[in-house]
Each structure stands twice: as structure tokens, then as C-alpha cells.
Design a protein around this motif. Sequence first.
Motif, short mmCIF file in Angstrom:
data_model
loop_
_atom_site.label_atom_id
_atom_site.label_comp_id
_atom_site.label_asym_id
_atom_site.label_seq_id
_atom_site.Cartn_x
_atom_site.Cartn_y
_atom_site.Cartn_z
N GLN A 1 -19.66 -16.15 -1.81
CA GLN A 1 -20.95 -15.68 -1.33
C GLN A 1 -21.42 -16.57 -0.20
O GLN A 1 -21.61 -17.77 -0.38
CB GLN A 1 -21.98 -15.64 -2.45
N ALA A 2 -21.58 -15.95 0.95
CA ALA A 2 -22.09 -16.65 2.12
C ALA A 2 -23.61 -16.52 2.16
O ALA A 2 -24.16 -15.57 1.57
CB ALA A 2 -21.46 -16.07 3.38
N PRO A 3 -24.30 -17.42 2.85
CA PRO A 3 -25.76 -17.35 2.92
C PRO A 3 -26.23 -16.00 3.45
O PRO A 3 -25.74 -15.52 4.47
CB PRO A 3 -26.12 -18.48 3.89
N GLY A 4 -27.13 -15.38 2.73
CA GLY A 4 -27.70 -14.12 3.17
C GLY A 4 -26.81 -12.91 2.95
O GLY A 4 -27.15 -11.79 3.38
N LYS A 5 -25.68 -13.11 2.29
CA LYS A 5 -24.76 -12.00 2.07
C LYS A 5 -24.52 -11.80 0.57
O LYS A 5 -24.78 -12.68 -0.24
CB LYS A 5 -23.43 -12.24 2.78
N GLU A 6 -24.00 -10.64 0.24
CA GLU A 6 -23.67 -10.35 -1.15
C GLU A 6 -22.37 -11.05 -1.54
O GLU A 6 -21.54 -11.39 -0.69
CB GLU A 6 -23.53 -8.84 -1.35
N ARG A 7 -22.24 -11.24 -2.85
CA ARG A 7 -21.01 -11.82 -3.36
C ARG A 7 -19.86 -10.86 -3.10
O ARG A 7 -19.99 -9.66 -3.34
CB ARG A 7 -21.15 -12.10 -4.86
N GLU A 8 -18.74 -11.38 -2.62
CA GLU A 8 -17.62 -10.53 -2.31
C GLU A 8 -16.34 -11.02 -3.00
O GLU A 8 -16.15 -12.22 -3.23
CB GLU A 8 -17.38 -10.43 -0.79
N PHE A 9 -15.49 -10.07 -3.28
CA PHE A 9 -14.22 -10.32 -3.93
C PHE A 9 -13.27 -11.05 -2.98
O PHE A 9 -13.21 -10.74 -1.78
CB PHE A 9 -13.61 -8.99 -4.38
N VAL A 10 -12.51 -11.99 -3.53
CA VAL A 10 -11.50 -12.71 -2.76
C VAL A 10 -10.09 -12.41 -3.30
O VAL A 10 -9.22 -11.97 -2.56
CB VAL A 10 -11.76 -14.23 -2.79
N ALA A 11 -9.90 -12.64 -4.59
CA ALA A 11 -8.57 -12.45 -5.20
C ALA A 11 -8.70 -12.46 -6.71
O ALA A 11 -9.66 -13.01 -7.25
CB ALA A 11 -7.61 -13.54 -4.76
N PHE A 12 -7.75 -11.83 -7.39
CA PHE A 12 -7.67 -11.99 -8.83
C PHE A 12 -6.21 -12.05 -9.26
O PHE A 12 -5.30 -11.60 -8.54
CB PHE A 12 -8.44 -10.92 -9.61
N ILE A 13 -6.01 -12.62 -10.45
CA ILE A 13 -4.67 -12.76 -11.00
C ILE A 13 -4.72 -12.39 -12.48
O ILE A 13 -5.64 -12.76 -13.20
CB ILE A 13 -4.14 -14.19 -10.78
N LYS A 14 -3.75 -11.62 -12.93
CA LYS A 14 -3.70 -11.19 -14.31
C LYS A 14 -3.36 -12.35 -15.24
O LYS A 14 -2.95 -13.41 -14.80
CB LYS A 14 -2.65 -10.09 -14.48
N TRP A 15 -3.54 -12.13 -16.54
CA TRP A 15 -3.26 -13.18 -17.52
C TRP A 15 -1.83 -13.68 -17.41
O TRP A 15 -1.55 -14.86 -17.61
CB TRP A 15 -3.52 -12.66 -18.94
N SER A 16 -0.90 -12.80 -17.04
CA SER A 16 0.51 -13.16 -16.95
C SER A 16 0.86 -13.88 -15.66
O SER A 16 1.94 -14.46 -15.53
CB SER A 16 1.36 -11.89 -17.04
#
Length: 123
Positions: free
Chosen positions: A39-54
Amino acid sequence: EVQLVESGGGLVQAGGSLRLSCAASGFTFDDYAIGWFRQAPGKEREFVAFIKWSGGSPVYAASVKGRFTISRDNAKNSVYLQMNNLKPKDTAIYYCAAEVGYGSSWAGDYDYWGQGTQVTVSS
């Protein structure tokens, strides 16, 4: 008590690298996908990356694909975000989050959140 603790943020020049860490405790880490958001100042939270449990088939936002790499070490209850070729537009607070499923790019799907770590990229 569930905890997600981010570390590794800081100030870096454009083109530089940082490695963020997310240390988890208080829940069964292996059952959860872990995501990174920012989340940058004045902006909404945005997705970067995700990783599964495996650890397989990580997913990245288009804005970071090819520059960022997410990985996890289930033995250490930790997830990492290697960030290379950083740009000023990457400046934000970076959060890790846990989701009991296969992972998601939507913040609302996540059950637990860390407090965040600041990343600042200077031009």
C-alpha cells in the motif's frame, strides 16, 4: 496468538534489491497460502504475489512479474519476497497475509495480516 511479522524493508536506490521476510506463528503454517500486498500513500492496498502451501505455482501481479520472486520455507514457518530491479513506484508498505486455501489476489480472502514493513525506492 497468531502472528505474522515482516522484516527486511528499507531505503534502496532504483535498480537495487531487497529481500523481505515474513515469519509466522500461532497457526498451522503448512495449511495456508501466503500472500504479499503493498500500500502506497494515498492508494489502495494492492496484490503483489502469493504462494500456495506447497510452494508450487506462485502467482504475481503484472507490475512485479519478472522482478520479484516469492518463496517459502515451511520448516521455518517463513515466506520471502526477493525484489530485484526496484523502481520508485514500488515504494509502499509491504504486508504479508495468510489464507487457508489455495491463495488469492483479493485481500478480503486473507485471514491473518502482519503489521507491514516500509520499502522506499529513491530515484
